[in-house]
Design a protein around this motif. Structure first.
Motif, PDB file in Angstrom:
ATOM      1  N   ARG A   1       0.073 -38.328  33.143  1.00 30.51           N
ATOM      2  CA  ARG A   1       1.330 -38.704  33.775  1.00 30.51           C
ATOM      3  C   ARG A   1       2.306 -39.240  32.741  1.00 30.51           C
ATOM      4  O   ARG A   1       1.927 -39.835  31.746  1.00 30.51           O
ATOM      5  N   ARG A   2       3.571 -39.019  33.005  1.00 31.74           N
ATOM      6  CA  ARG A   2       4.625 -39.586  32.166  1.00 31.74           C
ATOM      7  C   ARG A   2       5.787 -39.956  33.060  1.00 31.74           C
ATOM      8  O   ARG A   2       6.002 -39.358  34.120  1.00 31.74           O
ATOM      9  N   ASN A   3       6.530 -40.960  32.646  1.00 34.83           N
ATOM     10  CA  ASN A   3       7.668 -41.414  33.422  1.00 34.83           C
ATOM     11  C   ASN A   3       8.914 -40.633  33.036  1.00 34.83           C
ATOM     12  O   ASN A   3       9.172 -40.377  31.867  1.00 34.83           O
ATOM     13  N   SER A   4       9.694 -40.277  34.046  1.00 41.23           N
ATOM     14  CA  SER A   4      10.961 -39.588  33.815  1.00 41.23           C
ATOM     15  C   SER A   4      11.995 -40.241  34.719  1.00 41.23           C
ATOM     16  O   SER A   4      12.096 -39.921  35.899  1.00 41.23           O
ATOM     17  N   GLY A   5      12.729 -41.199  34.175  1.00 41.77           N
ATOM     18  CA  GLY A   5      13.674 -41.960  34.987  1.00 41.77           C
ATOM     19  C   GLY A   5      12.910 -42.773  35.999  1.00 41.77           C
ATOM     20  O   GLY A   5      12.039 -43.559  35.637  1.00 41.77           O
ATOM     21  N   PHE A   6      13.194 -42.581  37.284  1.00 36.96           N
ATOM     22  CA  PHE A   6      12.477 -43.323  38.310  1.00 36.96           C
ATOM     23  C   PHE A   6      11.402 -42.474  38.966  1.00 36.96           C
ATOM     24  O   PHE A   6      10.964 -42.745  40.056  1.00 36.96           O
ATOM     25  N   PHE A   7      10.944 -41.406  38.258  1.00 38.00           N
ATOM     26  CA  PHE A   7       9.843 -40.584  38.739  1.00 38.00           C
ATOM     27  C   PHE A   7       8.692 -40.634  37.753  1.00 38.00           C
ATOM     28  O   PHE A   7       8.891 -40.781  36.553  1.00 38.00           O
TER      29      PHE A   7
END
Length: 379
Positions: free
Chosen positions: A187-193
């Motif tokens: 998993r990786r964060n992309s903005g608020f996702f």
């Protein structure tokens, strides 16, 4: 910069139903998501703007406050900040329909490289079907008419003989993937996702081989050259294919093998052309044969000759039909027909005697030296 009206942002009317609002947001979210538009700040802003609009209009209480007081009604309730976690939780509903039942995970996987909200879930893969293969072959025209047998040599993947397809050396077996802890995803964060993608270490299986087989390097598969005999049925044409079930690549993890598709290209014939199951050829005849009629021996596709009667007065380009001398029909013993196009040939040179006879014929026929034009479609 002044905010745009939320209804305007989503492109819906103020009387829009919740379903219409969801549909509009879904369309905008897919088109403008940052992972689909890397480096495009304008798309990212449109995505955030649409998400903010849905956060308000997708909630009955917030929508009533917005309809009554505008931005002041919802900004005051949120302290000037919008809680996107509610929007995120609603994604399973927003993206759950209209995409063939694939849901939020599938739609974001297809656009953004994989995604799932479930943490710690095992994604271990079982047996998978092997790839099907294509082999192109050229065959002679006559072989397409009557069928033939050929041998093809090709390369495909088979289970490794050393490890029997397990990928492990001896009985070492597998262990939980240290990169994804068995989930099969990272998993990786992309903005608020938080976007999930297939683990690169275990390729989504959740496990890695402790001691890989030295022969296949842990894949469980090896490439092998093989020859196989293929029966080409009578009646095939260019673009036809013969399917050999189970002769493709062996499936990973003990899965079923794919198929081998043999695609056929038929070489042209020097004298015959084909239309469906009928054959066409052109036969030259002389002026006298066309005028008086004649009997001729005409070759066929199977190497034989047949007697054909030329009726007197036949015109150039006319067709004669010979039944059951065409292409053998697929899965049948019946054949198409053979059509003979008659090409009346005018001699380029005439001897003195021939010229005299032709002149006598011309005089006897009273040939017209001032003819009128005739329609192209006249028989």
């Amino acid at each position: 910069m002044a905010k745009r009206d939320y209804y305007e942002v989503l492109g819906v009317a103020k009387a829009a139903t919740l379903e219409e609002i969801k549909k509009a947001y879904r369309k905008l979210a897919i088109a403008n998501h940052p992972d689909k538009n890397p480096g495009d700040k304008a798309a990212e802003e449109r995505f955030k703007e649409a998400t903010e609009a849905y956060d308000v209009l997708g909630d009955d209480k917030k929508r009533k406050m917005y309809d009554q007081y505008g931005f002041a009604g919802v900004d005051g309730a949120n302290g000037g900040n919008h809680d996107y976690s509610n929007v995120y939780r609603d994604f399973s509903d927003i993206f759950g329909g209209g995409f063939g039942g694939g849901g939020f995970e599938d739609i974001f996987s297809s656009f953004f490289g994989g995604g799932s909200r479930t943490q710690g879930r095992s994604n271990q893969r079982g047996p998978e079907a092997g790839s099907s293969l294509r082999y192109d072959v050229d065959i002679d025209f006559k072989d397409a008419v009557f069928g033939t047998k050929i041998e093809v040599a090709y390369s495909h993947q088979v289970a490794c003989e050393e490890c029997h397809g397990s990928g492990s050396e001896g009985s070492s077996g597998t262990k939980i993937c240290p990169t994804c802890n068995g989930s099969g995803q990272v998993r990786r964060n992309s903005g608020f996702f938080a976007i999930a993608s297939t683990c690169p270490t275990c390729n989504g299986s959740g496990q890695v081989i402790e001691n890989p087989c030295s022969s296949c390097h842990g894949t469980g598969l090896k490439r092998k050259q093989q020859k196989v005999k293929v029966t080409i049925p009578a009646g095939v044409d260019t673009g036809s294919r013969v399917v050999l079930r189970g002769m493709g690549d062996t499936g990973p993890n003990g899965g079923p093998s794919g198929d081998l598709y043999v695609y056929i290209n038929v070489k042209p014939h020097k004298y015959f052309v084909r239309q469906d199951y009928d054959l066409y050829c052109q036969i030259p005849i002389s002026i006298t044969q066309a005028s008086l009629g004649a009997e001729m021996q005409v070759p066929t596709i199977d190497g034989q000759s047949i007697k054909v009667t030329i009726p007197s007065g036949i015109q150039h380009g006319k067709m004669l039909r010979v039944r059951e001398r065409g292409v053998t029909k697929l899965n049948s013993t019946d054949r198409g027909d053979m059509y003979i196009k008659l090409m009346v040939q005018v001699p380029k040179r005439l001897g003195m005697k021939a010229k005299k006879l032709m002149q006598e014929l011309s005089d006897a026929m009273g040939e017209d030296t001032s003819p009128n034009p005739v329609p192209f479609d006249e028989e």
